[in-house]
Design an enzyme around this catalytic site. Sequence first.
Site, PDB file in Angstrom:
ATOM      1  N   ASN A  70      11.551  -8.964   8.751  1.00  0.00           N
ATOM      2  CA  ASN A  70      10.834  -7.917   7.123  1.00  0.00           C
ATOM      3  C   ASN A  70      10.170  -8.933   6.971  1.00  0.00           C
ATOM      4  O   ASN A  70       9.746  -9.484   7.173  1.00  0.00           O
ATOM      5  CB  ASN A  70      11.983  -7.972   6.052  1.00  0.00           C
ATOM      6  CG  ASN A  70      11.763  -7.758   5.188  1.00  0.00           C
ATOM      7  OD1 ASN A  70      12.465  -7.948   3.786  1.00  0.00           O
ATOM      8  ND2 ASN A  70      10.662  -7.193   4.648  1.00  0.00           N
ATOM      9  N   GLY A  71       9.080  -7.886   6.125  1.00  0.00           N
ATOM     10  CA  GLY A  71       7.909  -8.493   5.907  1.00  0.00           C
ATOM     11  C   GLY A  71       6.450  -8.418   6.716  1.00  0.00           C
ATOM     12  O   GLY A  71       6.289  -7.488   7.146  1.00  0.00           O
TER      13      GLY A  71
ATOM     14  N   TRP B 209      10.922   0.341   6.798  1.00  0.00           N
ATOM     15  CA  TRP B 209       9.420   1.134   6.237  1.00  0.00           C
ATOM     16  C   TRP B 209       7.937   1.015   7.149  1.00  0.00           C
ATOM     17  O   TRP B 209       7.903  -0.884   6.647  1.00  0.00           O
ATOM     18  CB  TRP B 209      10.261   0.464   4.997  1.00  0.00           C
ATOM     19  CG  TRP B 209       9.135   1.000   4.121  1.00  0.00           C
ATOM     20  CD1 TRP B 209       8.598   2.601   3.557  1.00  0.00           C
ATOM     21  CD2 TRP B 209       6.940   1.268   3.990  1.00  0.00           C
ATOM     22  NE1 TRP B 209       8.011   2.538   2.071  1.00  0.00           N
ATOM     23  CE2 TRP B 209       6.920   2.094   2.582  1.00  0.00           C
ATOM     24  CE3 TRP B 209       6.684  -0.435   4.175  1.00  0.00           C
ATOM     25  CZ2 TRP B 209       5.446   1.146   1.806  1.00  0.00           C
ATOM     26  CZ3 TRP B 209       5.395  -0.572   3.316  1.00  0.00           C
ATOM     27  CH2 TRP B 209       4.883   0.688   2.399  1.00  0.00           C
TER      28      TRP B 209
ATOM     29  N   CYS C  87      11.862  -2.543   4.831  1.00  0.00           N
ATOM     30  CA  CYS C  87      13.148  -3.007   5.081  1.00  0.00           C
ATOM     31  C   CYS C  87      13.744  -3.629   5.853  1.00  0.00           C
ATOM     32  O   CYS C  87      13.807  -4.778   4.130  1.00  0.00           O
ATOM     33  CB  CYS C  87      12.016  -3.639   7.045  1.00  0.00           C
ATOM     34  SG  CYS C  87      10.594  -2.673   6.833  1.00  0.00           S
TER      35      CYS C  87
ATOM     36  N   GLU D  90       6.583   6.596 -17.917  1.00  0.00           N
ATOM     37  CA  GLU D  90       7.560   6.673 -16.694  1.00  0.00           C
ATOM     38  C   GLU D  90       8.477   7.744 -16.796  1.00  0.00           C
ATOM     39  O   GLU D  90       8.186   8.041 -15.229  1.00  0.00           O
ATOM     40  CB  GLU D  90       9.133   5.459 -18.168  1.00  0.00           C
ATOM     41  CG  GLU D  90      10.259   5.745 -17.138  1.00  0.00           C
ATOM     42  CD  GLU D  90      10.331   4.878 -15.662  1.00  0.00           C
ATOM     43  OE1 GLU D  90       9.841   4.738 -14.795  1.00  0.00           O
ATOM     44  OE2 GLU D  90      11.698   5.544 -15.254  1.00  0.00           O
TER      45      GLU D  90
ATOM     46  N   HIS E 192      -9.906  13.757 -24.630  1.00  0.00           N
ATOM     47  CA  HIS E 192     -11.110  12.985 -24.095  1.00  0.00           C
ATOM     48  C   HIS E 192     -11.160  13.508 -22.389  1.00  0.00           C
ATOM     49  O   HIS E 192     -12.276  12.613 -21.121  1.00  0.00           O
ATOM     50  CB  HIS E 192     -11.035  11.653 -23.736  1.00  0.00           C
ATOM     51  CG  HIS E 192     -11.000  11.491 -25.366  1.00  0.00           C
ATOM     52  ND1 HIS E 192     -12.383  11.260 -26.573  1.00  0.00           N
ATOM     53  CD2 HIS E 192     -10.152  10.659 -26.437  1.00  0.00           C
ATOM     54  CE1 HIS E 192     -11.785  10.732 -27.805  1.00  0.00           C
ATOM     55  NE2 HIS E 192     -10.461  10.480 -27.791  1.00  0.00           N
TER      56      HIS E 192
ATOM     57  N   LYS F 182      12.929   0.565  -1.998  1.00  0.00           N
ATOM     58  CA  LYS F 182      12.974   0.372  -3.240  1.00  0.00           C
ATOM     59  C   LYS F 182      12.417  -1.626  -3.498  1.00  0.00           C
ATOM     60  O   LYS F 182      11.585  -1.130  -4.284  1.00  0.00           O
ATOM     61  CB  LYS F 182      14.529  -0.492  -2.946  1.00  0.00           C
ATOM     62  CG  LYS F 182      15.105  -0.715  -4.618  1.00  0.00           C
ATOM     63  CD  LYS F 182      15.358   0.421  -5.453  1.00  0.00           C
ATOM     64  CE  LYS F 182      15.710   0.069  -6.627  1.00  0.00           C
ATOM     65  NZ  LYS F 182      16.020   0.739  -7.606  1.00  0.00           N
TER      66      LYS F 182
ATOM     67  N   ARG G 180      16.116  -0.072   1.325  1.00  0.00           N
ATOM     68  CA  ARG G 180      14.988  -0.616   1.783  1.00  0.00           C
ATOM     69  C   ARG G 180      13.619  -0.468   2.116  1.00  0.00           C
ATOM     70  O   ARG G 180      12.634  -0.369   2.760  1.00  0.00           O
ATOM     71  CB  ARG G 180      15.991  -1.940   2.023  1.00  0.00           C
ATOM     72  CG  ARG G 180      16.456  -3.086   1.485  1.00  0.00           C
ATOM     73  CD  ARG G 180      16.965  -4.319   2.115  1.00  0.00           C
ATOM     74  NE  ARG G 180      15.296  -4.807   1.653  1.00  0.00           N
ATOM     75  CZ  ARG G 180      15.533  -5.597   1.026  1.00  0.00           C
ATOM     76  NH1 ARG G 180      15.641  -6.170   0.383  1.00  0.00           N
ATOM     77  NH2 ARG G 180      14.026  -6.492   1.571  1.00  0.00           N
TER      78      ARG G 180
ATOM     79  N   GLU H 239       7.923  10.579  -7.757  1.00  0.00           N
ATOM     80  CA  GLU H 239       7.627   9.404  -7.096  1.00  0.00           C
ATOM     81  C   GLU H 239       8.941  10.295  -6.169  1.00  0.00           C
ATOM     82  O   GLU H 239       9.661  10.450  -4.896  1.00  0.00           O
ATOM     83  CB  GLU H 239       8.281   8.604  -7.260  1.00  0.00           C
ATOM     84  CG  GLU H 239       9.484   8.156  -7.671  1.00  0.00           C
ATOM     85  CD  GLU H 239       9.929   6.425  -7.972  1.00  0.00           C
ATOM     86  OE1 GLU H 239      10.244   6.101  -9.375  1.00  0.00           O
ATOM     87  OE2 GLU H 239       9.884   5.336  -7.033  1.00  0.00           O
TER      88      GLU H 239
ATOM     89  N   LYS I  56       8.852   9.098 -12.845  1.00  0.00           N
ATOM     90  CA  LYS I  56       9.564   9.536 -12.261  1.00  0.00           C
ATOM     91  C   LYS I  56       9.275  11.020 -10.977  1.00  0.00           C
ATOM     92  O   LYS I  56      10.115  11.557 -10.192  1.00  0.00           O
ATOM     93  CB  LYS I  56      10.846   9.549 -13.338  1.00  0.00           C
ATOM     94  CG  LYS I  56      11.269   8.683 -13.549  1.00  0.00           C
ATOM     95  CD  LYS I  56      12.224   7.949 -12.425  1.00  0.00           C
ATOM     96  CE  LYS I  56      12.095   6.461 -11.696  1.00  0.00           C
ATOM     97  NZ  LYS I  56      11.469   5.355 -12.675  1.00  0.00           N
TER      98      LYS I  56
END
Length: 590
Positions: free
Chosen positions: A100-101, A74, A2, A473, A496, A585, A27, A480, A477
């Site tokens: 926000n929170g 968000w 947010c 990484e 394995h 983000k 955000r 996401e 990528k």
Amino acid sequence: MCGIAGYIGDRNAPEILFDMLKRLEYRGYDSAGIACISDQGVTVFKDKGKVDEVRGKVDCEKILSKTGIAHTRWATHGEPSEYNAHPHSDCTGRFIVAHNGIIENYKDLRAGLTGRGHKFESETDTEVIPHLIEELYTESFEAAFREALKKLRGSFAIVAISTLEPDKILIARKDSPLIVGLGNGENFIASDTPAILPNTKKILILDDFDYGVVTKNSVAIKDIQTGDELKKKVQTIQWNIKQAEKEGYPHFMLKEIFEEPEAVKNAIKALKGVEDIAKKLTRYKRIYFVACGTASYAGLMGKYLLERFSIPSDAVSASEFRYSTINTIDSDCAIIAVSQSGETADTIASVKKAKDKGAYILSIVNVLGSTLTRISDDNIYTYSGPEIAVASTKAYLGQMTSITVLGLYLAREFGKIDGDYVNEIIDDISNLPGKIQQILSNEDEIKELARKLSDKDIFFYIGRRLNYPTALEGALKIKEISYVHAEAYPAGELKHGPLALLEKGVPVVAINPNDDLLEKMDSNIQEARARNAIILVVGENGDLKTPMIDPLLSPILYVVPLHLFAYYISVFKGLDPDKPRNLAKSVTVE
Ligand code: M6R
């Protein structure tokens, strides 16, 4: 998680607020809204959708307002919808809030308020705030706001306006970032600096338990408990407006990948104090890298680097560290927190807990003045510039560069590495930007490879030691931004279990530096090839070709083609790599 914004001045508030939201969209982007005060009272407009979609439904010029608040969401509590979008109002429409929170005690508060006749219109935790203000209001908006804040548990950055006192915006912060941008006869409030960059570079940063009263000509920051006014230092943002714009690139992510050479350069420039920090670190018996997501892979690379020089260390995800590893932390431990934003909730909580236990805290951070930098004993800034795309790219290279130099100095302090060799590698690091540039100039080849593989529904990434994090990484990528299943394994682990999933046509990306484990990696690649997998080798003679490099630096270089590859897979799938579904983000909630 947010983005919130506020504006008070002489210009058209809705236009400015939507511009600010656009710059905060990274955000969160499932719904957006504004609330503006004008002679006609308050106008609230909010809806499901991205900022531009919502803006398209509002005739900003018709709203003659110079004061307002805004929010890009968000979702945490309640699905993305018009009624759950912020801002939210009390029963009377006199108090309007964006937040926000997470208000952790919202259920109790809501039950109490409902019992006293308040009517709620959304499923959000936020809506209790305007109702609390309504409940506590006698004659001062500020007094009611402050009393309401005292009843909230959890995290918040809040902007609030009232039709009763339309000449001010009230703001507050606990565990979610909030800044005030200082203009001439106007002031701006935002979750983050990119939102205010076009208007001012002078900012005040709120700390936890601060609240504030913002008018067009004044800003007073006060303590929530005592109400006393606090002295805050005016800070100057170092970033410029161009850095926070696409500058002709179709996406921020691509622009930021092309800024990777610069990110390495900047990280090296900023490393002056690192030798002293390395000396300090020798006092500690154990070093923990703590971070989330991509930053945690930079930390994991750090662990492998230190282990290469027999320095005991570990890398733990912050979301696990704060509840488990923390039980083993004492004053003999050093924590190296890694974060682009410096605002990641789990990383901050881990650091706070470790600090309480007497650990030394070093943070490797991109955003100056962020929460993490203010609670750490020392900071190493990566100076990567603003990273807007949700997928972290250039910041990762900055983090890896800083961690590598730190690790080398530390190894030298411990007498585990020859000083001349360290100087040689540091020289090699200064050649990295040119080598990264070489990889980027192969963009078309990488793009073509991505085009060919863009219909695959599973990818495997394998690597060993320092490049196991590179594999992680690369896989993250793809996941996401392309919504394709991608798994990363230490190459020796393939047999394995995961090998059972390999069949004809499954792509396996193998990170294969020219080091003493080259032959072992080759064997693992053969095992996959024997199952008819499509093999993509990243390395000097690979399919994703990389220039010659000291193996110690290979993780900084080898991730570059993986970033480009993931970007183009997403583009060929017709997705927006800058705004992946369900993500944001800055993860400022637990
Ligand atoms: O701001 P931070 O570096 O603390 O963020 C950590 C993660 O949330 C972040 O790296 C996330 O995993 C990215 N979306 C990965 O591309």
